[in-house]
Write a protein that holds these residues in place. Sequence first.
Motif, mmCIF file in Angstrom:
data_model
loop_
_atom_site.group_PDB
_atom_site.id
_atom_site.type_symbol
_atom_site.label_atom_id
_atom_site.label_comp_id
_atom_site.label_asym_id
_atom_site.label_seq_id
_atom_site.Cartn_x
_atom_site.Cartn_y
_atom_site.Cartn_z
ATOM 1 N N UNK A 253 -61.275 -72.635 -27.895
ATOM 2 C CA UNK A 253 -62.664 -73.054 -28.069
ATOM 3 C C UNK A 253 -62.839 -73.744 -29.403
ATOM 4 N N UNK A 254 -63.755 -74.704 -29.431
ATOM 5 C CA UNK A 254 -63.980 -75.473 -30.657
ATOM 6 C C UNK A 254 -65.464 -75.782 -30.782
ATOM 7 N N UNK A 255 -66.009 -75.577 -31.969
ATOM 8 C CA UNK A 255 -67.353 -76.016 -32.299
ATOM 9 C C UNK A 255 -67.253 -77.022 -33.433
ATOM 10 N N UNK A 256 -68.376 -77.321 -34.045
ATOM 11 C CA UNK A 256 -68.358 -78.361 -35.076
ATOM 12 C C UNK A 256 -67.480 -77.985 -36.264
ATOM 13 N N UNK A 257 -67.556 -76.728 -36.693
ATOM 14 C CA UNK A 257 -66.845 -76.323 -37.904
ATOM 15 C C UNK A 257 -65.846 -75.202 -37.678
ATOM 16 N N UNK A 258 -65.735 -74.680 -36.467
ATOM 17 C CA UNK A 258 -64.880 -73.528 -36.226
ATOM 18 C C UNK A 258 -64.005 -73.749 -35.003
ATOM 19 N N UNK A 259 -62.970 -72.922 -34.919
ATOM 20 C CA UNK A 259 -62.033 -73.013 -33.817
ATOM 21 C C UNK A 259 -61.559 -71.601 -33.484
ATOM 22 N N UNK A 260 -61.249 -71.366 -32.202
ATOM 23 C CA UNK A 260 -60.681 -70.092 -31.766
ATOM 24 C C UNK A 260 -59.385 -70.385 -31.030
#
Length: 668
Positions: free
Chosen positions: A414-421
């Motif tokens: 998963x990826x958002x604007x500033x983070x990743x999993x």
Amino acid sequence: MRPHDLVPSPDPTAGPVTTDARTGTEAGSGILAGVGVGQAEAAVVEHYPRLVRMAYLVLPPSLGQGRRVLTAHAVVQRSLPRGDTAAALPAPAVPRARRPEGAGDPGYRYVRDRVLRQALDASQPLRRWALPRRAQFPPLLPHVWGLRVFPRSGGADELALDQRLSALSGPGRAAYVLRHLEKLSDHDLRQVLTAAGAADPDSALAEADGVADGRRGAELLHSSEFDACSLQVRPTDLMRRRRHTRAAVVAAAALAVCGTLLLLPGGGNDGAQDAPYTRDPAVEAALDPDRLVRVAPTAWRESSRRDFSVWSARGSLSADRALLRRALTAWAGPEEAVRVTSTPGTPSGPPMGPPQLLFAGEVGVARVVVLHDGLRIVRYAETTGTPGAARDASLDFARTDGADAAGSGALVAGRSRDHVRYLTAPWVRDVSVRDLLDPAERPRPVRRDANGLTERLPSPVQQRACRAWQGLELTDGSTLTLVTDLGELTPAQLTYGPPGAPQDVTGAAARASWARTACLLPGVRAHGVRSVNSWQYARQRLPEANGTAGWVCTRAETWRGTGSRVMAQFQAPAARPGAAGTVVARAEDSPACGVREPRVLAGVLWQSRAGQWYVLAAGSGQLVSVTVAGGGVEGGATGHVVAVRSREGSRPELKGLLADGTRVRPLR
């Protein structure tokens, strides 16, 4: 189409908006301010990306991504006045010379209001007895044949905001967009919405107020997810298009034969037979969730190799047949609304047979399915709460053929604007995160759930200033692998050492070298990179006792084998351990600094603390001499480093020799 996002210019509409009591229109609009064609055209040219983004956000999502993109461009291009309206229009309610400073560009406000009105018209359904508006029909121009166009994919946050906006009415979306993109007050919003034809502006404002996480949403509106000028293109469903083309040809031939036979005596007695419709059995098998390959949890312990083929099927939704079928259907033939991305050199066609299931579960606000077909990793994501519509789905492809244990240790789930999993391999025992710019700092342990899914971690991909660079350390009990996010499904492995024998980044020298190299990694971002090796091939004592500098060659290898990128760095003494080195040479598709050609030569024009200029050059250890000549500078040395006095702006040529007399050219 642009290779990067265009950040919208500062708000051009700041200032009050007044309404003329006689006509109910804006006093600053083009109708009353006497805006001519030239002024409106200048506003369109200057603010075109901003206007297209606004139209794309206000248009109804039911149109689908492709039609929304083309309609947004058509709406903006149709916003110019027909003819020079300035001469024939009445004087403004507020004289132009007395308009307060900061009231904004009237040409822009005129174009913006026309764009907004057309976008709201497109949201209205066609009525039987009402005269249709032009915006309610598909645009004639621009048009793209045989291709699907759509904005670049964002993260789960952008997907969730798009879903929330799709639940609003057209005026509600317009109110939300104008409030956060145009920074209009509620009073000005009511006037603009009324002028654009909204029946109930107060209701539209209430809808906009009901959108959760408004401040975060305002930041997300500037994301590439909603930039209809920064586009990706993919072919339409080639299999379906080919079948339709063949069917059209067969139908035309059959019609011609039938027409000929009907004209002959007794020709009407013979009829044409319909060709049977068949589907590809491999595609049929790929669409069946029950035929997915599921590897046993202990397969990696018994296998002679470790790669994606021995990943077990994990995740709380691995038995959700409906979700798996949606993922497989999107892979076999993605609809227009499904956002599709792929790393360079990765085919995005359907699988040849049933793929392997690696993961199916919830990651943040999205349901995620990760599949593997031996060549590619495919990630399907849809927003939580979506009953199955492909409108809120994305499909990402990454090539992973030939992966080993190090290259298959983790995936981006998963990826958002500033983070990743990350989703880690079943053989990974411990995971920690390390700031590469601080080699002395101890790594921090990372929490994972039972399925190997990590907590949210900062991603270095979107940061503007390189103040930290997070690397992920994966340990299987005997070896440590360092990887980092470069904006793709598979993180890139980082190594250190000579090209023929790179090692894991574990020693002090390796960490110190990467501390000065990490901030240069954006140069290979989103390029299909498999691994990046950093090699300090020379050290040089600087003239005039200015310390000792390092020469480092950094090579990024891709999954597809071609497109490698090489950088030569000059690392002068620095006060901070994380100070980035100076890139003095770059090359693409070059064998230098690789297994095929494990040597390199580079130079730099350098100034000492006393102000004297020097040409410094260094080659790898195989060189027996280096010479500098040209531009009024001449010199050389036996060995693989040289320093020659020079002057500012000189550009001499470098030459290196191997022991067998082979000439080595500098990296370019």
